[in-house]
Design a protein around this motif. Sequence first.
Motif, short mmCIF file in Angstrom:
data_model
loop_
_atom_site.label_atom_id
_atom_site.label_comp_id
_atom_site.label_asym_id
_atom_site.label_seq_id
_atom_site.Cartn_x
_atom_site.Cartn_y
_atom_site.Cartn_z
N LEU A 24 0.82 -1.21 0.00
CA LEU A 24 0.00 0.00 0.00
C LEU A 24 0.86 1.26 0.00
O LEU A 24 0.54 2.26 -0.65
CB LEU A 24 -0.94 0.00 1.21
N SER A 29 -1.53 5.50 -3.08
CA SER A 29 -2.82 5.81 -3.69
C SER A 29 -3.66 6.73 -2.81
O SER A 29 -3.31 7.03 -1.67
CB SER A 29 -3.59 4.51 -3.97
N ASN A 30 -4.80 7.15 -3.37
CA ASN A 30 -5.74 8.00 -2.65
C ASN A 30 -6.91 7.22 -2.07
O ASN A 30 -7.48 7.59 -1.06
CB ASN A 30 -6.29 9.09 -3.57
N LEU A 32 -8.65 3.25 -1.25
CA LEU A 32 -8.49 1.81 -1.06
C LEU A 32 -9.86 1.16 -1.16
O LEU A 32 -10.77 1.47 -0.39
CB LEU A 32 -7.86 1.51 0.30
N TYR A 54 -4.32 6.77 3.72
CA TYR A 54 -5.53 6.27 3.07
C TYR A 54 -6.75 6.74 3.87
O TYR A 54 -7.16 6.10 4.83
CB TYR A 54 -5.49 4.75 2.98
N ILE A 57 -11.60 4.70 2.34
CA ILE A 57 -11.58 3.24 2.28
C ILE A 57 -13.02 2.78 2.05
O ILE A 57 -13.91 3.08 2.84
CB ILE A 57 -11.02 2.63 3.58
#
Length: 535
Positions: A24, A29-30, A32, A54, A57
Amino acid sequence: LLKIKAVAAFINNQIVGSVLLHSLKTANSNVLVFDYELRGALEESIQGIRELGYKTIVTVTPKDQVLTRFDEHQRLPEERYFDFMEWQQCSAEGFSRASREDVVIGDAVALIYTSGTTGFPKAAVMDHGRCTPIIGIGQSWISGSSVVLARKFSTSGFWKDVREHDVTLFQYIGELCRYLVNTPEDPALDKAHKVRLMFGNGLRPDIWRKFQERFGITTVFESYTMSEATSALFNLTSGEDGAGAVGFRGPLVRAFQGGLRIVKVDLDTEELIKDKDGYCIECAPGETGELITLADSKKMENRFVGYYNQPKLSQAKLIQNAFVQGDQYMRTGDLLYRTKDHFWYFADRAGDTFRWKGENVSTAEVADTLGHVEGIASCTVYGVTVPGQDGKAGMVAIVLKDSYWEEDNDAPVSAAAAPVEKAPEAAEGDASTSPITPATVLQKLNEKALDEFMDRLARHASKRLPSYAIPRFVRICESELEITGTFKNKKVELKKEGFDIEKIHERLYWWTPKGRYVLFGRKQLEELHAGRARL
C-alpha cells in the motif's frame, strides 16, 4: 478505471501485516477499495493503513449484503473504518472520450505486484501499450468476446460453468490443470464442451498430453512472460511436438527478433558468466542458463518501464554491454534451456524464489516472518520437489535456541551434537571433522518444549503468511546452519536432501490440512509418493 484515467494498484488478496502495508505504501494511492470478505487483513493493519494516508476506504460489497450476511450490523456506523459504495445512487452512463483524450500509449494503466527475491512485493508498471496483450481480459477488449468469471476455482464447478456458458477458450495456470486431470473420469461429460483452445502458463509436460486427450482440447497456447518483462515466449501447438515447452523460436524469428537470449550463469553466486572480453556467453542447445531480454527504451516493443516508486530495484534488473557496447538487457532470474528443434523450456527459478500453488514464494520473506517466532535461533527457507506436484513446496530448516536442548547422559558416543556449544577451532593442519570434541556436551531435545514450539510455529505461519507461502516441511537441525563467507546460508545440500528420511537423521515435520505440523516419517513419505497426501 481506464475510462477515467485512474491507475489501479492490484493488491494480492492473501498478503497481510507488514507485506500488505509495504504494498500500500508503494502504491501511494488516494483510495483503497476492498471486498468485505477480506476485512480481516485490513482490520489487523488499519492503524498503519491510516498512517499511510488512506483516508477513503470503501467496500464494493453491497451494503445490504454486508449488514445481513455478516456481523457488521452489530457495529455502530461511527465505529466503521470504511464507507459503503452506494450502487443504487451511481449513474449507469459511461464517460466521454474527452475525459481521456490526452492519454498516450506509454502512460501507466495499472500496477501489478510481483514477489521477486527481495522479501517484499515489487510494483511492476503496466502501461497502455502492454495492456491489450494481457491474456484473458485483454483479448475481450480487442475482440468483444465475453469473459466468464467464477468467484473461486472449483474442480466440480469448472466444467459445469464451461458448458453452461458455451465457453470456447479458457485461461489456465498449470496447477489448475493438474487438479482437473486428477478428478474421477466421466466419459459422458469429460468432452461435452465447446472448448477448442486453452491458453496460459505453467502446464507441466506430464500433465499436458493427459489433459488434452482426456478433455479433447485441440490446441494449447502456452506462454512465458513476467509483469515487468520486455519480451515474451509463446508456444501454440496442436500436436505432440513441444508438449511442455514455454516457447518456440526458429532461426527466422531469432534472426529478426533477437531480444531473448539464454546465457551462462553461476548457479551458486547468480553472477552471469562472461567471456575474456567481458560479454555474456550464450548457451548452446540443451544447456541451462538464465533468460535475459532486450530492454531498449527507444523501441516500444522492448521498453523496460520498471517498478513504481522503486528506482534502485528497477536498475538492479538491468545489465549493460551484454553482447556489444551500449546494449541493455533485463535479467529475468529464470533458468531456461532450448532444444535443437527450437523449443524453449522453463527449468527453474534462480536464486531464492520458487513457485508453489501457482504463486511465487520469496524465501527471504518467509524466513523473515518465521524468524519472529520465539525459540528460533536461526532458520533458512528453500523449495523442495514433491512427487506429482507442480512447482516446489516450501521447507524450513530451523536451529532452536539452547533452552530447547537438555543434557543427554545416556547418549552413545556416536550421537550427533546439538548446537549448544561450538567446538573449539581446530589447530592448523588438523583435518579432523568429527563433531564430538571434549568441549561438546551431548544433547537431546526437550519434547514438551518442542511440541509447544511447533504449535506456536503453526499458528504464527497461519496468521502471518499467505497459505501458499507456509512451509510444508520443517527440519529441526542438530547443528549450526552452514554459511558462506558473506554469511549467507548454503542451501545446496539442504535442497538435495529435501525430506529424504534415508539421508536425514534429524527431526522432520510436515504441514497437515488441519493447519498443524506433525512428525514426518516413513509412513507419511509413502503417502506422499502414493499421491494420497494433501499439501
